[in-house]
Design a protein around this motif. Sequence first.
Motif, PDB file in Angstrom:
ATOM      1  N   LEU A  13       0.641  -1.149   0.011  1.00 44.31           N
ATOM      2  CA  LEU A  13       0.207   0.098   0.019  1.00 44.31           C
ATOM      3  C   LEU A  13       0.861   1.188   0.100  1.00 44.31           C
ATOM      4  O   LEU A  13       0.353   2.319  -0.210  1.00 44.31           O
ATOM      5  CB  LEU A  13      -0.899  -0.022   1.145  1.00 44.31           C
ATOM      6  CG  LEU A  13      -1.992  -1.188   0.933  1.00 44.31           C
ATOM      7  CD1 LEU A  13      -2.850  -1.034   2.321  1.00 44.31           C
ATOM      8  CD2 LEU A  13      -2.951  -0.734  -0.103  1.00 44.31           C
ATOM      9  N   HIS A  57       2.617   2.073  -2.400  1.00 47.38           N
ATOM     10  CA  HIS A  57       2.762   2.313  -3.713  1.00 47.38           C
ATOM     11  C   HIS A  57       1.758   3.542  -4.039  1.00 47.38           C
ATOM     12  O   HIS A  57       0.543   3.288  -3.768  1.00 47.38           O
ATOM     13  CB  HIS A  57       2.377   1.117  -4.564  1.00 47.38           C
ATOM     14  CG  HIS A  57       2.736   1.340  -6.021  1.00 47.38           C
ATOM     15  ND1 HIS A  57       1.701   2.103  -6.643  1.00 47.38           N
ATOM     16  CD2 HIS A  57       3.691   1.060  -6.956  1.00 47.38           C
ATOM     17  CE1 HIS A  57       2.213   2.150  -8.051  1.00 47.38           C
ATOM     18  NE2 HIS A  57       3.154   1.284  -8.253  1.00 47.38           N
ATOM     19  N   ARG A 104      -1.583   2.627  -5.969  1.00 46.94           N
ATOM     20  CA  ARG A 104      -2.539   1.893  -5.119  1.00 46.94           C
ATOM     21  C   ARG A 104      -2.969   2.623  -3.940  1.00 46.94           C
ATOM     22  O   ARG A 104      -4.168   2.132  -3.617  1.00 46.94           O
ATOM     23  CB  ARG A 104      -1.588   0.639  -4.840  1.00 46.94           C
ATOM     24  CG  ARG A 104      -1.284  -0.338  -5.681  1.00 46.94           C
ATOM     25  CD  ARG A 104      -0.819  -1.738  -5.548  1.00 46.94           C
ATOM     26  NE  ARG A 104       0.770  -1.592  -4.742  1.00 46.94           N
ATOM     27  CZ  ARG A 104       1.800  -2.063  -5.416  1.00 46.94           C
ATOM     28  NH1 ARG A 104       1.689  -2.523  -6.485  1.00 46.94           N
ATOM     29  NH2 ARG A 104       2.848  -2.125  -4.671  1.00 46.94           N
ATOM     30  N   TRP A 105      -2.419   3.406  -3.378  1.00 45.14           N
ATOM     31  CA  TRP A 105      -2.962   4.232  -2.518  1.00 45.14           C
ATOM     32  C   TRP A 105      -4.127   5.069  -3.094  1.00 45.14           C
ATOM     33  O   TRP A 105      -5.014   5.354  -2.278  1.00 45.14           O
ATOM     34  CB  TRP A 105      -2.069   5.272  -1.651  1.00 45.14           C
ATOM     35  CG  TRP A 105      -1.367   4.789  -0.481  1.00 45.14           C
ATOM     36  CD1 TRP A 105       0.023   4.552  -0.248  1.00 45.14           C
ATOM     37  CD2 TRP A 105      -2.171   4.365   0.672  1.00 45.14           C
ATOM     38  NE1 TRP A 105       0.024   3.914   1.092  1.00 45.14           N
ATOM     39  CE2 TRP A 105      -1.235   3.697   1.656  1.00 45.14           C
ATOM     40  CE3 TRP A 105      -3.280   4.425   1.022  1.00 45.14           C
ATOM     41  CZ2 TRP A 105      -1.163   3.553   2.741  1.00 45.14           C
ATOM     42  CZ3 TRP A 105      -3.652   4.079   2.391  1.00 45.14           C
ATOM     43  CH2 TRP A 105      -2.697   3.448   3.334  1.00 45.14           C
ATOM     44  N   THR A 121      -7.369   3.116  -3.572  1.00 42.79           N
ATOM     45  CA  THR A 121      -7.945   2.329  -2.255  1.00 42.79           C
ATOM     46  C   THR A 121      -8.491   3.535  -1.734  1.00 42.79           C
ATOM     47  O   THR A 121      -9.633   3.434  -1.312  1.00 42.79           O
ATOM     48  CB  THR A 121      -7.117   1.876  -1.443  1.00 42.79           C
ATOM     49  OG1 THR A 121      -5.780   2.828  -1.026  1.00 42.79           O
ATOM     50  CG2 THR A 121      -6.341   0.758  -1.765  1.00 42.79           C
ATOM     51  N   GLN A 164      -2.714  -2.481 -11.477  1.00 40.72           N
ATOM     52  CA  GLN A 164      -2.560  -2.011 -10.125  1.00 40.72           C
ATOM     53  C   GLN A 164      -3.568  -2.674  -9.329  1.00 40.72           C
ATOM     54  O   GLN A 164      -3.733  -3.018  -8.090  1.00 40.72           O
ATOM     55  CB  GLN A 164      -2.229  -0.700  -9.801  1.00 40.72           C
ATOM     56  CG  GLN A 164      -0.786  -0.216 -10.211  1.00 40.72           C
ATOM     57  CD  GLN A 164       0.365  -0.816  -9.606  1.00 40.72           C
ATOM     58  OE1 GLN A 164       0.361  -1.247  -8.539  1.00 40.72           O
ATOM     59  NE2 GLN A 164       1.431  -1.250 -10.489  1.00 40.72           N
ATOM     60  N   LEU A 214      -4.181  -5.415  -6.187  1.00 36.07           N
ATOM     61  CA  LEU A 214      -4.739  -5.245  -4.951  1.00 36.07           C
ATOM     62  C   LEU A 214      -6.003  -6.421  -4.790  1.00 36.07           C
ATOM     63  O   LEU A 214      -6.425  -6.614  -3.734  1.00 36.07           O
ATOM     64  CB  LEU A 214      -5.502  -3.827  -5.079  1.00 36.07           C
ATOM     65  CG  LEU A 214      -4.464  -2.739  -5.156  1.00 36.07           C
ATOM     66  CD1 LEU A 214      -5.195  -1.384  -5.438  1.00 36.07           C
ATOM     67  CD2 LEU A 214      -3.733  -2.581  -3.512  1.00 36.07           C
TER      68      LEU A 214
END
Length: 179
Positions: A17, A19, A22-23, A26, A54, A58
């Motif tokens: 997380l 990255h 990816r943050w 989310t 990505q 996840l």
Amino acid sequence: METTGQMPATSSLVDLLHHPLRWRITQLLIGRSLTTRELAELLPDVATTTLYRQVGILVKAGVLMVTAEHQVRGAVERTYTLNTQAGDADHDGVDADRLRTMFTVFVAGVGGHLDQYLEREQIDPLADGIAFRQTALNLSDEELAEFLTAFGEFLAPYVAHSPAPDRTRRVLSTILIPD
């Protein structure tokens, strides 16, 4: 629907997380479900292939789960949501290290929201409703249960609001830790 139902090992969750994309993914999925196409519209600076890769990472890690699938012109369009069950402290196997990692992820998410806000050309924390405060509550276990029930009941009608042109999406984060 597709989900592994498992979070990655404690040592790799933070790396996973940390990255930046990816943050961002989310963060966009907090409190809502989106397709990859909708994510792409919200992340116009990200190449489609990168976004799909990505999102796949996840999903494989159990951070996201597929909540719906629809046929669109011969392809399958998936709707994703955060796998909130994967991060629940109620699950078996939560030790001090995993809880510390989960908390780190949570705090980093809050920091990510602040960073997104600070990227605006003009900020006005007062007018925009920015608020963060701490208070101590001295509660018995029964009072804590009563508080949590009342807090949930208080929030329920507001959480139920659908997006609308006159509504600003705001993220409410809470932390409750015995001292």
